[in-house]
Motif scaffolding. Structure first.
Motif, short mmCIF file in Angstrom:
data_model
loop_
_atom_site.label_atom_id
_atom_site.label_comp_id
_atom_site.label_asym_id
_atom_site.label_seq_id
_atom_site.Cartn_x
_atom_site.Cartn_y
_atom_site.Cartn_z
N GLY A 9 0.85 -1.18 0.00
CA GLY A 9 0.00 0.00 0.00
C GLY A 9 0.89 1.23 0.00
N ALA A 10 0.43 2.27 -0.66
CA ALA A 10 1.20 3.51 -0.72
C ALA A 10 0.28 4.69 -0.51
N SER A 11 0.80 5.69 0.17
CA SER A 11 0.06 6.93 0.39
C SER A 11 1.02 8.09 0.19
N PRO A 17 -3.36 10.83 -1.29
CA PRO A 17 -3.84 9.90 -2.31
C PRO A 17 -3.17 8.54 -2.09
N ALA A 18 -3.95 7.48 -2.11
CA ALA A 18 -3.42 6.17 -1.76
C ALA A 18 -3.79 5.11 -2.80
N GLY A 19 -2.89 4.13 -2.92
CA GLY A 19 -3.12 3.04 -3.86
C GLY A 19 -2.66 1.72 -3.26
N ASN A 44 -0.82 3.04 6.41
CA ASN A 44 -1.20 1.81 7.10
C ASN A 44 -2.55 1.29 6.63
N ILE A 45 -3.50 2.18 6.41
CA ILE A 45 -4.81 1.75 5.87
C ILE A 45 -4.60 1.14 4.48
N ALA A 120 4.71 -5.44 -6.27
CA ALA A 120 3.53 -4.91 -5.58
C ALA A 120 3.68 -3.41 -5.33
N ASP A 121 4.88 -2.97 -5.00
CA ASP A 121 5.15 -1.55 -4.79
C ASP A 121 4.87 -0.76 -6.07
N LEU A 122 5.35 -1.25 -7.19
CA LEU A 122 5.11 -0.59 -8.47
C LEU A 122 3.62 -0.50 -8.76
#
Length: 141
Positions: A9-11, A17-19, A44-45, A120-122
């Motif tokens: 997960g990234a924010s 903005p998160a993905g 974290n979400i 997964a990061d990409l």
């Protein structure tokens, strides 16, 4: 069926903005990749959302044995019960993950280095970028 799920997960801004990014593999071969935008959220979400979505997708594919890999130490240690889940926003996601894991023959959560979670990061960043560029709908294969 046994699968390996790699999630991230990234924010941007935390919150921002998160993905989410998910790679599901069977016998070392990719069977599903997901990149999605989840809105304005914390990192974290986003990590928890990626995990929940990954397990859900694996169940849809017929998995009964899941090895989950993530680079979020917090996520993995909370799933394993090594850390308490104090954040109220994470508690319902944590409960849902444990509920799904309880339906499986085997479930294992493993912390991995960021370098081993690049796919997964990409995908998590593609989820954010696609929304930023208004390229939705996002891909899923």
């Amino acid at each position: 069926m046994k699968v390996q799920i790699f999630t991230d997960g990234a924010s941007r801004g935390n919150p921002g903005p998160a993905g989410i990014g998910i790679v599901i593999k069977k016998n070392g071969r990719i069977v599903s990749e997901i990149a999605d935008y989840i809105g304005h959220s914390t990192n974290n979400i986003a990590e928890y959302t990626a995990c929940l979505r990954g397990i859900t997708e694996a169940l849809i594919l017929g998995a009964s044995d899941i090895e989950l890999y993530a680079d979020s130490e917090l996520l993995i240690k909370q799933i394993r019960g090594e850390y308490k889940v104090k954040n109220e926003g994470l508690q319902p996601l944590h409960s849902q993950i444990l509920g799904l894991a309880g339906k499986l023959k085997h479930f294992k959560a493993v912390h991995i280095a960021r370098e081993k979670n690049k796919e997964a990061d990409l995908l998590s960043n593609i989820g954010i970028d696609a929304h930023d560029k208004k390229d939705s709908p996002l891909f899923s294969k």
